[in-house]
Each structure stands twice: as structure tokens, then as C-alpha cells.
Design an enzyme around this catalytic site. Sequence first.
Site, PDB file in Angstrom:
ATOM      1  CE  LYS A 182      -3.741   2.218   2.633  1.00  0.00           C
ATOM      2  NZ  LYS A 182      -4.614   2.102   3.825  1.00  0.00           N
ATOM      3  CE  LYS A 238      -6.285   2.104  -0.773  1.00  0.00           C
ATOM      4  NZ  LYS A 238      -6.922   2.192   0.549  1.00  0.00           N
TER       5      LYS A 238
END
Length: 326
Positions: free
Chosen positions: A196, A249
Site C-alpha cells: 500500500k 493499492k
Amino acid sequence: MNPIEFKRHRRLRTHPTVRAMVRETSIKAADFIYPLFVTEGENVRNPIASMPGVDQFSIDLLLKETDEVVELGISSIILFGIPSSKDAVGSEAYDDEGIIQRATRAVKERHPELVVLADTCLCEYTDHGHCGVIHGTDVDNDASLELLAKTAVSQAKAGADIIAPSNMMDGFVAVIRQALDEAGFKQIPIMSYAVKYASAYYGPFREAAQSTPQFGDRKTYQMDPANRMEAMREAESDILEGADFLIVKPALSYLDIIRDVKNHVLLPVVAYNVSGEYAMVKAAAQNGWVDEKKIVLETLTSMKRAGADIIMTYHAKDAARWLEEK
């Protein structure tokens, strides 16, 4: 004059059926996880200005939304909560009567076949907007782990099928796995936000989840967008700690990372098509600059082609309808 030899690749593009026969990548509604935002109250539907078509729902209207989700063939949702109150330690995140816990119970009662993921983080529940406990101006990694583990267990008790921790604390998968196992939830998988990045693409989400940091930023715990090999280290750590899925992400500007992770691991890989990516497409489509249907389906296909087994996307409902039309 001798004929020039060359390959006739167009032979496989001459007819729609032939193109479909040789198509290497396909997407379907069952590939999608649809994010939903849950808020307190009754008959509440708050549109998110920066994410046209996305709303905050009270639980009663959330249930109607899940009726449509199931009808479209989307088999999974992830819930993000907007609590009635916030404090320094995000206590509503691990309250058994918190907004996500009540929403999860309601959805599972109405649609037991629908897979419900619980986002396991504190940022939506803390008054400072960070993903853990603050000491001074720093997010205390180890102090945060205990609260994240409590949150995961509470979500599992409420009926969540998958725990999806998004906080990026070191050791978060290991601590949550141990807590789930000790609480009798050995069968509950963890879909880790393993890779992330500290991305500008999250802006609209922070409006939707009301989780903007009140000071500083999240660069001390989320990854530097310039780094590639670091993603492999993060993925390897989460695998060793007990993750069952790995999320990358954002997705669209990180297709290379999705492919790297897919080539490197044996676990299912999830691409999170995040809020900023969604908002850009919506804005361009509303101005008539792009064909929304074509852009969305091409974008989602690119994520699948890059290696994603599953795609978390706000486009899920529209994409499911468009795929049905094809």
C-alpha cells in the site's frame, strides 16, 4: 520481384467471434469486490461529491444496496464505517456494537451467501485520522497492533467472512492472525493490504470515509511510490505472517507492481482500483471527454492482465451491467 515475407497477425482479428476465441484476458462480475460506506442513522444516503455514484448508506439502505449487488452477480463487498463519534484510540473500531459490526450482522442475515470483508484499520475512527495510536506526533507501531487485533476479532465475531487489514503497521498480519486463531477464528482468512503506497490517489476516499489526517501524512507507514523492490519485501513478510490474499493499492499507476507481486507469490493477488482512479474517469465521462463504459472495462482488464486475480473497484456495479450486455 520476390514477395516479402511477413506475419499476418490480422487473421485473428477479422471477426468478433474469432477475437473472442483468442482473447487472453477476461473479467466477470465475480472478480469484483464492491466497497461500501456505512454511516449511522436511518434512511440516510449521503452522496460523495468527489465520487459520483458512490454514497454513504445507513444500514437500512445498505441492505437495499446489497440486494442490487447480489442481483448483479457481484459476490463480495468490503465495508468501511463512519462512526457516530471518534476518539484518540479509535475505540468504535473494536466495539462489538460499532457501525461495521452491526452492518456486517445485518448484511449476513439478509444475504448469507454474500462474502463480507471488513476493513481493519483505525483511521476512520480516530479523531486525528491516523491508522494507529499517536505518541507525540508519531504513530506508535506496537501500541497500535493490540487495537487492530481487537478490531479484527470483533469483526469476525460479527460475521465478517474475510478480515482486510489496511493499516500498514509492521507485524499487523502476524498479530491479527494470532488473535483470530486464539479467539476460535482459524478459518477466517486475512486479505492483507500488503503493498500500500502513500498515494495522492486516495483523496476522494478520505472524503467518503471522513478519514483525512489532522496533521502530517502517512508516509512513515505507507510505502514510497518510487519504490519497487520494497513491495516484494512487504509481500514476503505478510506471507510469512499468515496472509491468505495480498492487495496492491493503488492499481492503475502500479500495474508493474501487480505483475511483480503476481510473478513472485503463489497467493491470490488483489488490485484495489482506488477512489482517485474512479473519480478521474467519472469526471472525464461527465464532461464527454471519454466513453465511460469502454474506459472502465479497458482499465479493469488491464489490472486483470497485469496479474490481479480479484479487483476491488467502485465501478463494480456499472461494470457488471456492461459485461452482461456484451
